[in-house]
Scaffold this motif. Structure first.
Motif, short mmCIF file in Angstrom:
data_model
loop_
_atom_site.label_atom_id
_atom_site.label_comp_id
_atom_site.label_asym_id
_atom_site.label_seq_id
_atom_site.Cartn_x
_atom_site.Cartn_y
_atom_site.Cartn_z
N MET A 95 -48.36 0.04 35.43
CA MET A 95 -49.76 0.50 35.47
C MET A 95 -49.79 1.95 35.04
SD MET A 95 -50.70 -0.91 39.29
CE MET A 95 -52.43 -0.42 39.23
N THR A 96 -50.59 2.27 34.04
CA THR A 96 -50.75 3.67 33.63
C THR A 96 -52.23 3.95 33.39
OG1 THR A 96 -50.64 3.36 31.23
CG2 THR A 96 -48.52 3.53 32.41
N GLU A 97 -52.52 5.21 33.09
CA GLU A 97 -53.90 5.64 32.84
C GLU A 97 -54.52 4.96 31.63
OE1 GLU A 97 -51.55 8.77 34.92
OE2 GLU A 97 -51.26 7.52 33.15
N ALA A 98 -53.70 4.38 30.76
CA ALA A 98 -54.21 3.71 29.57
C ALA A 98 -54.81 2.35 29.89
CB ALA A 98 -53.09 3.54 28.53
N ASP A 99 -54.33 1.69 30.95
CA ASP A 99 -54.80 0.34 31.23
C ASP A 99 -55.44 0.17 32.60
OD1 ASP A 99 -52.37 0.03 32.94
OD2 ASP A 99 -51.36 -0.09 31.02
N VAL A 100 -55.50 1.24 33.39
CA VAL A 100 -56.24 1.23 34.66
C VAL A 100 -57.55 1.95 34.44
CG1 VAL A 100 -56.26 2.07 37.04
CG2 VAL A 100 -54.16 1.10 36.08
N ALA A 101 -58.65 1.36 34.89
CA ALA A 101 -59.97 1.91 34.63
C ALA A 101 -60.69 2.29 35.92
CB ALA A 101 -60.83 0.90 33.85
N LEU A 102 -61.61 3.21 35.78
CA LEU A 102 -62.50 3.55 36.88
C LEU A 102 -63.15 2.28 37.43
CD1 LEU A 102 -64.06 5.87 38.42
CD2 LEU A 102 -65.84 5.57 36.67
N GLY A 103 -63.16 2.13 38.76
CA GLY A 103 -63.80 0.98 39.37
C GLY A 103 -62.94 -0.27 39.44
N ASP A 104 -61.71 -0.24 38.93
CA ASP A 104 -60.82 -1.39 39.11
C ASP A 104 -60.59 -1.59 40.61
OD1 ASP A 104 -60.63 -1.74 36.40
OD2 ASP A 104 -58.49 -1.29 36.26
N VAL A 105 -60.72 -2.83 41.06
CA VAL A 105 -60.56 -3.17 42.48
C VAL A 105 -59.27 -3.96 42.65
CG1 VAL A 105 -61.56 -4.40 44.45
CG2 VAL A 105 -63.05 -3.19 42.84
N PHE A 106 -58.46 -3.56 43.64
CA PHE A 106 -57.17 -4.21 43.89
C PHE A 106 -57.05 -4.63 45.35
CE2 PHE A 106 -56.43 -1.40 40.31
CZ PHE A 106 -55.59 -2.12 39.47
N ARG A 107 -56.43 -5.78 45.55
CA ARG A 107 -55.94 -6.15 46.87
C ARG A 107 -54.59 -5.47 47.06
NH1 ARG A 107 -57.56 -8.00 51.55
NH2 ARG A 107 -58.97 -9.45 50.46
N PRO A 170 -64.68 -1.56 32.72
CA PRO A 170 -63.52 -1.68 31.84
C PRO A 170 -63.56 -0.77 30.62
CG PRO A 170 -64.95 -3.61 31.67
CD PRO A 170 -65.44 -2.82 32.84
N ASP A 171 -64.77 -0.30 30.25
CA ASP A 171 -64.89 0.62 29.11
C ASP A 171 -64.47 2.04 29.47
OD1 ASP A 171 -65.83 -1.42 27.53
OD2 ASP A 171 -67.95 -0.94 27.86
N TRP A 172 -64.14 2.28 30.74
CA TRP A 172 -63.77 3.62 31.18
C TRP A 172 -62.36 3.65 31.75
CZ3 TRP A 172 -65.74 8.32 30.39
CH2 TRP A 172 -67.03 8.39 29.84
N PRO A 173 -61.35 3.37 30.90
CA PRO A 173 -59.98 3.61 31.37
C PRO A 173 -59.81 5.08 31.75
CG PRO A 173 -60.01 3.37 28.99
CD PRO A 173 -61.39 3.01 29.47
N LEU A 174 -58.89 5.35 32.63
CA LEU A 174 -58.71 6.73 33.10
C LEU A 174 -58.32 7.65 31.96
CD1 LEU A 174 -56.92 5.90 36.44
CD2 LEU A 174 -59.26 6.75 36.14
N GLN A 175 -57.68 7.11 30.95
CA GLN A 175 -57.33 7.93 29.78
C GLN A 175 -58.59 8.46 29.09
OE1 GLN A 175 -55.27 6.08 26.20
NE2 GLN A 175 -53.55 7.14 27.18
N ARG A 176 -59.67 7.69 29.09
CA ARG A 176 -60.92 8.16 28.50
C ARG A 176 -61.52 9.30 29.32
NH1 ARG A 176 -66.47 4.55 27.49
NH2 ARG A 176 -67.75 6.28 26.65
#
Length: 236
Positions: A95-107, A170-176
């Motif tokens: 998992m990196t800033e390129a593929d994790v986005a604002l608002g992603d929800v995880f268990r 999903p349009d707001w990955p942390l890299q953005r």
């Protein structure tokens, strides 16, 4: 997809660095389950509650994927030999800033967490690594890590995994977000979009609004180096 934890870490507040400032950056892996509440893990502390901790910064995640790049950049370092170098609570690979986005929800074990913002590195990393500009390097690199807010409290164990349940932006990955903050710093369309993101903490939305209003980038010197300085204009 599940991302198994490499380590689950907590740290109490202790004097840190040459000035002995209170800090919880030196976290240690736990051997058993820990309760995760709205403001973080039981037994985890922050020395500066004005800038660290709170509901929007309850859990800090730093990708283990970045450790190799830092070893290449600054050379072998004792704190890079195991997770926890950046004061993170969670360490895992994939998992990196390129593929994790604002608002992603995880268990996460018995808890549910949501990505709330990227990390803005501070000068304590300079002392942690004995590299005078380490915080600035982290900021420039985009390898910043991120924070979660806690949607459902629960117990988390070191053998648990992060399992993504939902993508809310999903349009707001942390890299953005990183690019808006630190690269294209006065791009008005991106700042306007950032200011309108309801999933962002209010402080980050206000930051975008201030840049739009003033045409200036906020001063980072105190955060990165512990010193003051002038605001940065469009050409800096």
């Amino acid at each position: 997809m599940a991302f198994p934890l490499k380590a689950l870490l907590v740290g109490t507040v202790k004097p840190f660095g040459p000035g002995g400032v209170p800090s919880g950056i030196a976290k240690q892996p736990v051997a058993g389950p820990v309760h995760l509440g709205r403001e973080g893990f039981a037994g985890d502390g922050q020395g500066d509650r004005r800038h660290h901790g709170g509901p929007d910064k309850a859990v800090h995640h730093y990708p283990f994927d970045h450790y190799a790049a830092w070893t290449q950049e600054i050379g072998p370092h004792a704190v890079l030999e195991q997770p926890g170098a950046f004061g993170e609570n969670l360490s895992c690979a994939g998992m990196t800033e390129a593929d994790v986005a604002l608002g992603d929800v995880f268990r996460l074990g018995g808890a549910v967490v949501e990505v709330s913002q990227g990390r803005q590195p501070c000068f304590k990393l300079n002392h942690r690594f004995a590299v005078t500009d380490m915080a600035a390097r982290v900021q420039r690199s985009g390898r910043t890590g991120w924070y979660y807010r806690v949607l459902e409290e629960g117990r988390v164990a070191p053998a648990d995994s992060l399992v993504r349940l939902e993508r809310r932006a999903p349009d707001w990955p942390l890299q953005r977000l990183w690019r808006v903050l630190y690269v294209d710093r006065l791009a008005r369309d991106e700042l306007s979009a950032m200011a309108a993101l309801p999933l962002l903490p209010e402080s980050w939305r206000r930051l975008a609004e201030r840049r739009l209003t003033t045409g200036q980038v906020e001063n980072w010197n105190r955060r990165l180096f512990g010193t003051s300085g002038e605001s940065q204009g469009a050409g800096s």
